[in-house]
Scaffold this active site. Structure first.
Site, mmCIF file in Angstrom:
data_model
loop_
_atom_site.group_PDB
_atom_site.id
_atom_site.type_symbol
_atom_site.label_atom_id
_atom_site.label_comp_id
_atom_site.label_asym_id
_atom_site.label_seq_id
_atom_site.Cartn_x
_atom_site.Cartn_y
_atom_site.Cartn_z
ATOM 1 N N PRO A 64 -101.242 31.637 -41.896
ATOM 2 C CA PRO A 64 -101.173 31.875 -40.445
ATOM 3 C C PRO A 64 -100.734 30.651 -39.646
ATOM 4 O O PRO A 64 -100.102 30.781 -38.599
ATOM 5 C CB PRO A 64 -102.600 32.291 -40.071
ATOM 6 C CG PRO A 64 -103.445 32.002 -41.253
ATOM 7 C CD PRO A 64 -102.559 31.933 -42.458
ATOM 8 N N LYS A 65 -101.049 29.475 -40.147
ATOM 9 C CA LYS A 65 -100.669 28.265 -39.419
ATOM 10 C C LYS A 65 -99.145 28.133 -39.369
ATOM 11 O O LYS A 65 -98.559 27.878 -38.310
ATOM 12 C CB LYS A 65 -101.279 27.056 -40.135
ATOM 13 C CG LYS A 65 -101.028 25.727 -39.471
ATOM 14 C CD LYS A 65 -101.875 24.659 -40.141
ATOM 15 C CE LYS A 65 -101.806 23.349 -39.393
ATOM 16 N NZ LYS A 65 -102.867 22.421 -39.808
ATOM 17 N N ARG A 108 -98.304 41.389 -44.493
ATOM 18 C CA ARG A 108 -99.314 40.421 -44.913
ATOM 19 C C ARG A 108 -98.876 39.003 -44.561
ATOM 20 O O ARG A 108 -97.728 38.632 -44.743
ATOM 21 C CB ARG A 108 -99.501 40.546 -46.420
ATOM 22 C CG ARG A 108 -100.561 39.642 -46.948
ATOM 23 C CD ARG A 108 -100.869 39.994 -48.393
ATOM 24 N NE ARG A 108 -101.556 38.882 -48.990
ATOM 25 C CZ ARG A 108 -101.394 38.501 -50.241
ATOM 26 N NH1 ARG A 108 -100.574 39.165 -51.027
ATOM 27 N NH2 ARG A 108 -102.049 37.480 -50.704
ATOM 28 N N VAL A 158 -91.078 36.698 -40.955
ATOM 29 C CA VAL A 158 -91.456 36.247 -39.618
ATOM 30 C C VAL A 158 -90.452 35.290 -38.970
ATOM 31 O O VAL A 158 -90.626 34.887 -37.827
ATOM 32 C CB VAL A 158 -92.834 35.544 -39.661
ATOM 33 C CG1 VAL A 158 -93.898 36.493 -40.161
ATOM 34 C CG2 VAL A 158 -92.789 34.290 -40.535
ATOM 35 N N GLY A 159 -89.412 34.903 -39.667
ATOM 36 C CA GLY A 159 -88.577 33.795 -39.212
ATOM 37 C C GLY A 159 -87.729 34.063 -37.992
ATOM 38 O O GLY A 159 -87.402 33.155 -37.241
ATOM 39 N N GLU A 160 -87.323 35.298 -37.792
ATOM 40 C CA GLU A 160 -86.336 35.562 -36.753
ATOM 41 C C GLU A 160 -86.852 36.435 -35.621
ATOM 42 O O GLU A 160 -86.312 36.417 -34.517
ATOM 43 C CB GLU A 160 -85.094 36.200 -37.396
ATOM 44 C CG GLU A 160 -84.413 35.215 -38.335
ATOM 45 C CD GLU A 160 -83.413 35.841 -39.282
ATOM 46 O OE1 GLU A 160 -82.244 35.950 -38.908
ATOM 47 O OE2 GLU A 160 -83.804 36.211 -40.403
ATOM 48 N N GLY A 169 -81.593 25.195 -40.623
ATOM 49 C CA GLY A 169 -80.441 25.942 -41.130
ATOM 50 C C GLY A 169 -80.014 27.004 -40.138
ATOM 51 O O GLY A 169 -78.924 26.984 -39.603
ATOM 52 N N PHE A 170 -80.925 27.945 -39.884
ATOM 53 C CA PHE A 170 -80.721 29.010 -38.899
ATOM 54 C C PHE A 170 -79.509 29.873 -39.246
ATOM 55 O O PHE A 170 -78.917 30.495 -38.368
ATOM 56 C CB PHE A 170 -80.591 28.433 -37.484
ATOM 57 C CG PHE A 170 -81.628 27.395 -37.154
ATOM 58 C CD1 PHE A 170 -82.980 27.733 -37.155
ATOM 59 C CD2 PHE A 170 -81.282 26.093 -36.869
ATOM 60 C CE1 PHE A 170 -83.944 26.786 -36.874
ATOM 61 C CE2 PHE A 170 -82.233 25.136 -36.596
ATOM 62 C CZ PHE A 170 -83.575 25.480 -36.586
ATOM 63 N N LYS A 198 -93.675 40.999 -44.994
ATOM 64 C CA LYS A 198 -92.486 41.450 -44.277
ATOM 65 C C LYS A 198 -91.540 40.302 -43.916
ATOM 66 O O LYS A 198 -90.417 40.255 -44.377
ATOM 67 C CB LYS A 198 -92.892 42.204 -43.021
ATOM 68 C CG LYS A 198 -93.327 43.652 -43.304
ATOM 69 C CD LYS A 198 -93.604 44.381 -42.008
ATOM 70 C CE LYS A 198 -93.623 45.888 -42.184
ATOM 71 N NZ LYS A 198 -93.927 46.553 -40.898
#
Ligand code: FES
Ligand code: FES
Lengths: 174, 762
Positions: free
Chosen positions: B653-654, B649, B724-726, B258-259, B722
Site C-alpha cells: 500500500p505504501k 489486490r 495502479v501505475g496509470e 520511463g512513462f 490489477k
C-alpha cells in the site's frame, strides 16, 4: 592547456589537473572523479537534479565551471551518510517514500539538507513546498518529499534544543 | 539493510484505508519501504549514464533544426579538426545495419532514424554523431558541424496536415467501434450536448534522459540503458546488428523514469551502440533535454468531438466520440483517445471513431495512460456538461449512467468496485452539499472556489513473463526475472510476492532483475508489470515448494512423510503438516537430507484465455478536486485532491499510494500545465526544456489523499492483482477542468487550461 585546481569533496582533498576549461563541476564529478551519484537532468539549471553543497550552500553543479572551484569544499550525495549511518534526511526520504525512480533524489536530498541548515522553512509545509520547488520530480513524489523534509527539519530542530529543562519558562521539560 | 525491509510504522492515514488483503505471516500486503531505498538515497543506485568503462568515448548526436527537407551539408572537417574528436558519423560513413530502419520491427518497433539518408522528417531528428575523447569535445564538435538544409514547408496543424482514417490506433486497437443505433439515440434524446475538445502534444520528460553505454567484445555487446522491455529490446538490437539475440546483454537495474518512453526502440540509442561497434571502443551517448523532444516519442496531440444524448431521466441515449490524432509523416501511432468512451458509461448507442493527421513531427508513442488520459480528459468534461444540462449533480449523473456490464458488449466485469470508489472518495472530500451552480463559492480570501470530479479507469493487462526461483542449502532463496523498475517499486513488490510464494521472510529472499539474460520479465508498461512478473515469480516459488514437498513427504525419516502435496503449508522457511502444524521440517533440513545443494523452480505468467474472453477487466477510481482561483489574475491552484481507487489486490500500500499520487500529479500537469508549443512556420518546438515546458513542481501540488478501496478479483489472475501505475492520471484531469468551471462558470475545452482562457471569457 592545463589548469590545476584543488578542492575538497566529501572531506577528501582532490588535486585535479583540468585539461579543458569547459568542464562543469557536474561533469567533473560524474565523468572524471567517479562520483556519479549527482545526476544530470537538464544541464541548464532548470531541474535541480545536480544540486550539491559548495561551502555549505546549495548550487546547481551543471551551472558551475569546475575551474572556478579551486579551494572549494563540496558535499555530494555520496558524502552525506556516516558509514552505515544514514543522514536524517536520507532516512526520512526512505520512511516517507519520497521518491520513486530515484533520479531526482540526490538533488532533492542535497536541497533539503541545505534548506534545513539555512533554517528558512521551519515547520511550515507551504514554505517547504515553495523552497523545494527548484527540484523537479517527474515521478511526482512531492507529498513524501514535503513530509520527509518536515520531519528531518523537526528532528534537526529538536537536536539543536537543550536536552533538559526549558530555558524559556524555567519549568522542567517533563 | 534490514531496517528498510521491516514493515513501516503505520500512519493513522494508512490504518484507516488499509486493504484487507494482508495475509498473516506474509510480507505481501504490507507497506514495506523500498528495498532499493538505501541505494537511491546514497547515490549508489546505478543509472545507465553512471557507467564509465575503461577506454570510454563520448558520443553526442547532432539533431536537425528543421522539420522537413534534407541536410545539404555538414562541416565534418571542422568537427574532426577539433581536439579530442575521434570520428564524425554521417550517412556517408555510417556502418551498414542488418535491419532496414524504414521498416517496423515487430512487435512494437517503430520506424527509426539512424542516419539512413539525408532526409529530415522532424525537428530534433539525428543527422550525425560526433564521437570524442571527452563530452566537451563531442559537444563542441556537434556545434562545428553547422548543418545547412534544403527546407520544405513543415506541416504543423489541422490546416496543412494530411488527414486519414485510422485503421488501428494505439498498439493495434481498432480505429472505429460502434454499438447500437447512434442516430436513433440522438434523435430520441431529450437533449443533446456537444463540444470540441483538444489536448496538446506532451513529452514524457523522465528526469533521466535517454542514455546508452555500449561495449562490444567481438560479436557480443553489453548495453547499459534504461529499458522497460529488456528481452524484446535485446532481440531488436540483435536484429539491427545481425547477431544472435543471446549476444546482446542489456543491463537496466534502475530507470530514472520511463512513462512509456523507454519501452520502444529509438534511433539515438541504436546510434550509440553503432558508434561503439564502428569505432571498436566503448561509447556513452546521452540525450540532452532538448533532444528528448523528437526521437523518443510523445503523447500525440488530439482534436476531439463529443456528442451526448440524454433522456429526461438523465440517462445517456447516445454517446459519440470522435478523435483526430496527430502522427508522424512516416509512421503510425494514433492516440486511442475516443476508446475511453467504451469503458465507462452505459449507453444504448456508442460510436467511437479515430482519424490520423500526418504532421512533420517525431512519431508519438504510448505515454502514461495512452488514450485513456486524453480521451477521458474530454469525456469527463462532456459528462459534466451533460449533467449540467440535465440539472443534475455530476456524481449523481455518473451514477445514473453507471455501467453494470461493459458498455456495448454487455460482458460482465471481472470486478468493479467503482461505486465504492465514488462513495468513499465523495465522503473523504465532502462532496455532499456542493452547490449545483457555478461561481457561487468563495474562500476567506475572496478566491473563487470550485469542486469537480471525474471517473478514473484503466485496463489491467497480464503479459507473458517468466521467472526462476532457487532455494539454497541455507534456506534462503534467489529469485530472478528480467523486469524493470522505473520507480513503481517493482524491486520491492515483486520480492514480496516471491517471498510469499516461498513461505520465506522478505529478508531471506535475494531478488535479481533488470538484466536481459534473466528469465523474460516481460514489459514494464500498461500498468501490468506487478500482475505479470509477479505471477511468474509466485508460480516459480510455488514450483519450488511443490518439489520440496515431494522430497519431504517421500522421505521416511521426515516428520512430513506421507503427508502428500495437499497436506503441507509453507511458512517461515519450514513445511508444516496441514493437519498438525507442530510437525514441521525446515527447508535447509529437507535439502540436506535429500543431499541437494539447491532446488530450482520456474514459473510463467499469462492471462487465462477463457477468463479474458468472458470478462471485461479494468481498474476503476473516482477523483475529486478543489481549485481556488484569484478573481483578478485568474490563476488556478489545485487546493485539494482526493482519489479513491479499486485495483484488485494491493501488494504494497505504501508504494501503491505513491503511484496514485504520481498519477494524480500527472493529472494536474495535464489539466493546467503541460504543452509543447510548436512554431507554426517551422515546426520547431519553442519550449523544449524544463523551464518553459511546465511540469508541476512541489509548490504546484497540494496535500493529496489516495484511498485504497478493497477489491478482490480472482478472475484477472490467481493473485488477483490489477495495476495502479496509470489510472491516477485519468480521472484527475477532468475533475480539475470541471472544478475550474464550477469556480468560474467558464468551460474550457482545450488543455491545458490557461489563465488567458479564463481572463478572456470572464
Ligand atoms: S542538471 Fe543541473 S539543474 Fe538540471
Ligand atoms: S523520483 Fe523519479 S523524478 Fe523524482
Amino acid at each position: 592547456m592545463s589548469l590545476s585546481i584543488s578542492l575538497a569533496i566529501n572531506g577528501r582533498q582532490h588535486d585535479v589537473a583540468l585539461n579543458d576549461p569547459r568542464v562543469t563541476l557536474l561533469d567533473l564529478l560524474r565523468e572524471r572523479l567517479d562520483l556519479p551519484g549527482t545526476k544530470k537532468g537538464c544541464d541548464r539549471g532548470q531541474c535541480g537534479a545536480c544540486t550539491v553543497l559548495v561551502d555549505g550552500r546549495r548550487i546547481n553543479s551543471c551551472l558551475a565551471l569546475a575551474a572556478s572551484m579551486d579551494g572549494a569544499e563540496i558535499t555530494t550525495i555520496e558524502g552525506l551518510a556516516e558509514g552505515d549511518e544514514l543522514h536524517p534526511v536520507q532516512a526520512a526520504f526512505i520512511e516517507h517514500d519520497a521518491f520513486q525512480c530515484g533520479y531526482c533524489t540526490p538533488g532533492q536530498i542535497m536541497s533539503a539538507v541545505g534548506l534545513i541548515k539555512e533554517g528558512m522553512a521551519g515547520d511550515d509545509p507551504e514554505r517547504v513546498r515553495e523552497l523545494m520547488s527548484g527540484n523537479i520530480c517527474r515521478c511526482g513524489a512531492y507529498q513524501g518529499i514535503t513530509e520527509a523534509v518536515l520531519e528531518a527539519g523537526r528532528k534537526a530542530a529538536e537536536n539543536a534544543q537543550p536536552q533538559t529543562g526549558n530555558p524559556d519558562t524555567g519549568k522542567d521539560a517533563a | 539493510m534490514s531496517e528498510q525491509m521491516s514493515p513501516e510504522r503505520m500512519s493513522p492515514e494508512t490504518q484507516t484505508t488499509f486493504p484487507r488483503h494482508v495475509r498473516h505471516g506474509s510480507n505481501s500486503g504490507q507497506p514495506v519501504s523500498r528495498r532499493d531505498g538505501r541505494l537511491k538515497v546514497t547515490g549508489a543506485a546505478t543509472y545507465a549514464a553512471d557507467n564509465h568503462p575503461e577506454g570510454l568515448l563520448h558520443a553526442v548526436i547532432a539533431t536537425s533544426t528543421i522539420a522537413r527537407g534534407r541536410v545539404r551539408s555538414l562541416d565534418v572537417e571542422a568537427a574532426k579538426a577539433h581536439p579530442g574528436v575521434v570520428e564524425v558519423i554521417t550517412p556517408a560513413n555510417r556502418m551498414p545495419l542488418h535491419h532496414d530502419p524504414n521498416e517496423k520491427m515487430p512487435p512494437f518497433g517503430f520506424r527509426v532514424e539512424v542516419l539512413q539518408d539525408d532526409t529530415v522528417r522532424y525537428v530534433n531528428q539525428p543527422i550525425a554523431v560526433v564521437v570524442a575523447e571527452t563530452l566537451e569535445a563531442a559537444t563542441e564538435g556537434v556545434r562545428l558541424l553547422a548543418p545547412r538544409y534544403e527546407e520544405e514547408d513543415a506541416r504543423t496543424g489541422l490546416d496543412n496536415g494530411l488527414r486519414h482514417e485510422a485503421q488501428s490506433v494505439g498498439v493495434g486497437a481498432p480505429g472505429t467501434v460502434s454499438f447500437g443505433d447512434l442516430d436513433a439515440g440522438l434523435k430520441g434524446a431529450a437533449r443533446v450536448t456537444e463540444g470540441d475538445y483538444s489536448t496538446p502534444p506532451q513529452y514524457h520528460n523522465a528526469m533521466e534522459p535517454h542514455a546508452v553505454v555500449a561495449e562490444w567484445d567481438g560479436d557480443t555487446v553489453t548495453i547499459d540503458m534504461p529499458n522497460q522491455a529488456l528481452r524484446m529490446s535485446a532481440a531488436s538490437y540483435a536484429a539491427y546488428f545481425g547477431i544472435p539475440a543471446e549476444n546482446v546483454l542489456i543491463r537496466s537495474p534502475f530507470l530514472g523514469g520511463g512513462f512509456g518512453s523507454k519501452a520502444i526502440l529509438n534511433g539515438p540509442q541504436i546510434l550509440g551502440i553503432l558508434a561503439a561497434r564502428q569505432l571498436g571502443r566503448p561509447v556513452k551517448l546521452v540525450l540532452t533535454r532538448a533532444q528528448m523532444y523528437g526521437p523518443v516519442g510523445h503523447r500525440g496531440r488530439t482534436w476531439q468531438k463529443l456528442r451526448l444524448g440524454t433522456g429526461d431521466d438523465g440517462k445517456l441515449t447516445a454517446l459519440h466520440h470522435h478523435s483526430i490524432g496527430a502522427t508522424s509523416s512516416f509512421d503510425d501511432f494514433v492516440e486511442p483517445a475516443a476508446n475511453a468512451s467504451l469503458m465507462l458509461y452505459e449507453s444504448p448507442a456508442i460510436r467511437v471513431e479515430h482519424e490520423g493527421l500526418r504532421l512533420d513531427i517525431g512519431t508519438p508513442g504510448p505515454m502514461r495512460a495512452p488514450g485513456e488520459a486524453s480521451g477521458s480528459a474530454s469525456l469527463e468534461i462532456a459528462m459534466d456538461e451533460a449533467a449540467e444540462a440535465c440539472g443534475m449533480d455530476p456524481l449523481a449523473f455518473r451514477l445514473a449512467n453507471y455501467a453494470e456490464t461493459q458498455p456495448g458488449t454487455g460482458k460482465p466485469f471481472s470486478s468493479k468496485a467503482l461505486r465504492e470508489c465514488y462513495e468513499q472518495g465523495a465522503a473523504a472530500f465532502g462532496w455532499a452539499g456542493r452547490p449545483l451552480e457555478a461561481g457561487t463559492m468563495r474562500d476567506e480570501n475572496g478566491f473563487l472556489v470550485g469542486w469537480g470530479m471525474g471517473t478514473a479507469v484503466f485496463p489491467c493487462p497480464q503479459f507473458p513473463a517468466e521467472a526462476r526461483a532457487t532455494l539454497r542449502a541455507d534456506g534462503t532463496a534467489l529469485v530472478e526475472t528480467g523486469g524493470a523498475d522505473m520507480g513503481q517499486g517493482a524491486w520491492t513488490a515483486l520480492a514480496q510476492l516471491a517471498a510469499e510464494s516461498l513461505g520465506l521472510d522478505l529478508d531471506k529472499v535475494e531478488f535479481h532483475s533488470g538484466r536481459s539474460d534473466l528469465p523474460d520479465g516481460g514489459v514494464a508498461g500498461g500498468s501490468g508489470h506487478t500482475a505479470s512478473a509477479g505471477q511468474a515469480l509466485s508460480n516459480a516459488g510455488g514450483d519450488v515448494i511443490a518439489r520440496l514437498t515431494e522430497l519431504a513427504t517421500g522421505d521416511p525419516d521426515s516428520p512430513l512423510f506421507g503427508a502428500g502435496n495437499i497436506g503441507v503449508v509453507a511458512a517461515e522457511g519450514r513445511l508444516h503438516r496441514r493437519d498438525d502444524e507442530t510437525r514441521s521440517q525446515s527447508y535447509a533440513d529437507i535439502l540436506a537430507r535429500a543431499g541437494q545443494k539447491e532446488l530450482v523452480g520456474t514459473g510463467k505468467s499469462g492471462r487465462d484465455p477463457a477468463s479474458a474472453e468472458a470478462f471485461a477487466m479494468h481498474s476503476h477510481g473516482a477523483v475529486f478536486a478543489e481549485v481556488k482561483i484569484d478573481p483578478n489574475l485568474m490563476q488556478v491552484r489545485v487546493s485539494r485532491l482526493v482519489g479513491a481507487f479499486a485495483a484488485g489486490r494491493i501488494i504494497n500500500p505504501k508504494l501503491v499510494r505513491s503511484q496514485y499520487y504520481g498519477g494524480m500529479i500527472w493529472g494536474i500537469s495535464f489539466a493546467l500545465q503541460e504543452e509543447a508549443v510548436a512554431d507554426r512556420r517551422t515546426g520547431r518546438i519553442m519550449n523544449a526544456d524544463l523551464a518553459e515546458y511546465h511540469v508541476p513542481v512541489n509548490a504546484d501540488v497540494p496535500r493529496m489523499e489516495a484511498i485504497l478501496v478493497p477489491e478482490e478479483d480472482p478472475r484477472v489472475s490467481p493473485l488477483g492483482i490489477k495495476g495502479v501505475g496509470e489510472i491516477g492520471v485519468t480521472g484527475t484531469v477532468g475533475a480539475i477542468a470541471n472544478a475550474v468551471w464550477h469556480a468560474t462558470g467558464i468551460r474550457v475545452r482545450n488543455y491545458p487550461i490557461r489563465i488567458e482562457d479564463l481572463l478572456r471569457r470572464r
